[in-house]
Design an enzyme around this catalytic site. Structure first.
Site, short mmCIF file in Angstrom:
data_model
loop_
_atom_site.label_atom_id
_atom_site.label_comp_id
_atom_site.label_asym_id
_atom_site.label_seq_id
_atom_site.Cartn_x
_atom_site.Cartn_y
_atom_site.Cartn_z
N SER A 74 30.64 -8.04 -19.19
CA SER A 74 30.88 -7.03 -18.16
C SER A 74 30.45 -7.57 -16.81
O SER A 74 29.50 -8.36 -16.73
CB SER A 74 30.09 -5.74 -18.45
OG SER A 74 30.14 -4.87 -17.33
N TYR B 277 21.53 -2.53 -20.12
CA TYR B 277 22.92 -2.83 -20.45
C TYR B 277 23.36 -4.10 -19.74
O TYR B 277 23.91 -5.01 -20.35
CB TYR B 277 23.81 -1.66 -20.03
CG TYR B 277 25.29 -1.93 -20.19
CD1 TYR B 277 26.07 -2.30 -19.09
CD2 TYR B 277 25.90 -1.82 -21.43
CE1 TYR B 277 27.42 -2.55 -19.24
CE2 TYR B 277 27.25 -2.07 -21.57
CZ TYR B 277 28.00 -2.44 -20.48
OH TYR B 277 29.35 -2.70 -20.62
N1 LIG Z 1 34.74 0.61 -20.58
C1 LIG Z 1 34.20 -0.10 -19.61
O1 LIG Z 1 34.12 0.33 -18.44
C2 LIG Z 1 33.67 -1.45 -19.91
C3 LIG Z 1 33.38 -1.84 -21.22
N2 LIG Z 1 32.86 -3.09 -21.45
C4 LIG Z 1 32.54 -3.52 -22.81
O2 LIG Z 1 33.68 -3.40 -23.62
C5 LIG Z 1 33.29 -3.29 -24.99
C6 LIG Z 1 34.04 -2.14 -25.62
O3 LIG Z 1 33.60 -0.96 -24.98
P1 LIG Z 1 34.58 0.30 -24.75
O4 LIG Z 1 35.84 0.10 -25.48
O5 LIG Z 1 34.59 0.57 -23.29
O6 LIG Z 1 33.70 1.43 -25.43
P2 LIG Z 1 34.03 2.55 -26.52
O7 LIG Z 1 32.79 3.37 -26.59
O8 LIG Z 1 35.34 3.17 -26.22
O9 LIG Z 1 34.19 1.70 -27.86
C7 LIG Z 1 33.08 1.06 -28.39
C8 LIG Z 1 33.46 0.50 -29.74
O10 LIG Z 1 32.31 -0.10 -30.31
C9 LIG Z 1 32.05 0.49 -31.56
N3 LIG Z 1 30.62 0.60 -31.81
C10 LIG Z 1 29.72 1.28 -31.06
N4 LIG Z 1 28.50 1.22 -31.65
C11 LIG Z 1 28.67 0.49 -32.79
C12 LIG Z 1 27.81 0.10 -33.83
N5 LIG Z 1 26.52 0.45 -33.85
N6 LIG Z 1 28.31 -0.65 -34.83
C13 LIG Z 1 29.61 -1.00 -34.84
N7 LIG Z 1 30.48 -0.66 -33.89
C14 LIG Z 1 30.00 0.09 -32.89
C15 LIG Z 1 32.71 1.85 -31.53
O11 LIG Z 1 33.12 2.24 -32.82
P3 LIG Z 1 32.33 3.27 -33.79
O12 LIG Z 1 31.75 4.36 -32.94
O13 LIG Z 1 33.43 3.71 -34.71
O14 LIG Z 1 31.29 2.44 -34.47
C16 LIG Z 1 33.93 1.57 -30.68
O15 LIG Z 1 34.97 1.09 -31.48
C17 LIG Z 1 31.77 -3.10 -24.95
O16 LIG Z 1 31.13 -4.32 -25.27
C18 LIG Z 1 31.49 -2.72 -23.50
O17 LIG Z 1 30.19 -3.09 -23.10
C19 LIG Z 1 32.62 -3.98 -20.43
C20 LIG Z 1 32.89 -3.62 -19.13
C21 LIG Z 1 33.45 -2.35 -18.79
N1 LIG Z 2 30.67 -0.27 -19.81
C1 LIG Z 2 30.60 -0.06 -18.38
C2 LIG Z 2 29.31 0.58 -18.07
O1 LIG Z 2 28.85 1.42 -18.86
C3 LIG Z 2 30.68 -1.35 -17.65
O2 LIG Z 2 30.35 -2.39 -18.24
O3 LIG Z 2 31.09 -1.30 -16.49
#
Ligand SMILES: NC(=O)C1=CN([C@@H]2O[C@H](COP(=O)(O)OP(=O)(O)OC[C@H]3O[C@@H](n4cnc5c(N)ncnc54)[C@H](OP(=O)(O)O)[C@@H]3O)[C@@H](O)[C@H]2O)C=CC1
Ligand SMILES: N[C@@H](C=O)C(=O)O
Length: 262
Positions: A140, A153
């Site tokens: 990120s 984070y």
């Molecule tokens: N959205 C944003 O603005 C940004 C996101 N990111 C990164 O992108 C990645 C995906 O995030 P995003 O799609 O936004 O988030 P979501 O919350 O939409 O999805 C997160 C995913 O991770 C899974 N997950 C969460 N906790 C666990 C766990 N304990 N074990 C296994 N799986 C888990 C969830 O599935 P389930 O609950 O079914 O386990 C879900 O599929 C992350 O690493 C995030 O840090 C980076 C920058 C920006």
């Molecule tokens: N996942 C977002 C913050 O919660 C990000 O990485 O920008």
């Protein structure tokens, strides 16, 4: 890397991971989908099998549970069809460092860093021995922005970016491609978990656009892909300044400014 290796995607039940699953399925890759929510994983698998005909396995796992991470590690070690690991699963915490519960902090670190490193560690030797394979680590922009106030984070994401850069240096010569993807705000459920209404944010990218841009970076074999950054030269300048500083840190004596008390 085989023509169309299978792809293991963590955090595949929603958000960025679900979109990676869809896009790789449409490219003809068989999938192994990992997350906790089996109902969501099953529904996605049914849709993608119908749409694309690829083979899809579900591996339900909580990546903060060492025993369940170990099961995913074993799949990565043993399933030679898997040629791409998408280390996507991740989360965030609401509030400030002072307000965050210590156990919640520990769990976030387990998910965002320990699981990422363990899965990469599980698959890298097999990829290196095969002279191919790819690891996509979802970091990120927050990992380079302590100013954003998401301290733990962001620290986990700084780890992911550094891990990816180090692995790229070590594994690249062995034929293994490592990509760190640094999204900024992207419209997914993570914001709900962070206690932030994503609709109050400006400059939020749609998840389709994010993943399609990240996959262009993947196809170009970029080590670092920052989909929202208009000028890649800014990242290059940042890295050049960092690398230029390193030789100056090899000193037998403290810097002049540290040789006498104020
Ligand atoms: N959205 C944003 O603005 C940004 C996101 N990111 C990164 O992108 C990645 C995906 O995030 P995003 O799609 O936004 O988030 P979501 O919350 O939409 O999805 C997160 C995913 O991770 C899974 N997950 C969460 N906790 C666990 C766990 N304990 N074990 C296994 N799986 C888990 C969830 O599935 P389930 O609950 O079914 O386990 C879900 O599929 C992350 O690493 C995030 O840090 C980076 C920058 C920006
Ligand atoms: N996942 C977002 C913050 O919660 C990000 O990485 O920008």
């Amino acid at each position: 890397m085989a023509e169309n290796p299978a792809v293991l995607v963590t955090g595949a039940s929603t958000g960025i991971g679900a979109k990676y699953a869809e896009r790789f399925a449409r490219r003809g890759h068989d999938l192994v989908l990992v997350a906790r929510n089996k109902a969501r994983l099953d529904a996605l698998a049914v849709r993608l099998r119908d749409e694309t005909g690829v083979a899809i396995d579900i591996l339900q796992a909580d990546l903060t549970d060492p025993a369940e991470v170990a099961a995913v590690e074993a799949r990565l070690r043993e399933d030679e069809r898997i040629g791409i690991l998408v280390n996507n699963a991740g989360g965030n915490l609401p509030g400030s460092f002072l307000s965050q519960n210590t156990d919640d902090v520990s769990r976030l670190i387990a998910l965002n860093t320990t699981a990422v490193a363990r899965l990469a560690s599980a698959v890298a030797p097999r990829f290196a021995a095969a002279g191919g394979g790819a690891i996509i680590n979802i970091s990120s922009v927050v990992g380079i922005a302590p100013e954003f106030g998401m301290t733990v984070y962001g620290a986990t994401k700084a780890f992911v970016t550094f891990l990816s850069q180090g692995l790229s240096i070590e594994l690249g010569p062995k034929g293994v491609y490592v990509q760190a993807v640094l999204p900024a705000a992207t419209r997914t459920e993570i914001w709900d978990h962070s206690g932030i209404d994503v609709n109050t944010l400006s400059g939020v990218m749609e998840v389709d656009d994010l993943v399609d841009a990240a996959l262009l970076g993947f196809d170009r074999r970029e080590p670092i892909t920052i989909p929202p950054l208009p000028d890649a030269g800014q990242w290059d300048a940042y890295q050049e300044a960092r690398v230029a500083m390193l030789p100056n840190t090899r000193q037998a004596n403290p810097a002049e400014r540290y040789r006498k008390a104020d």
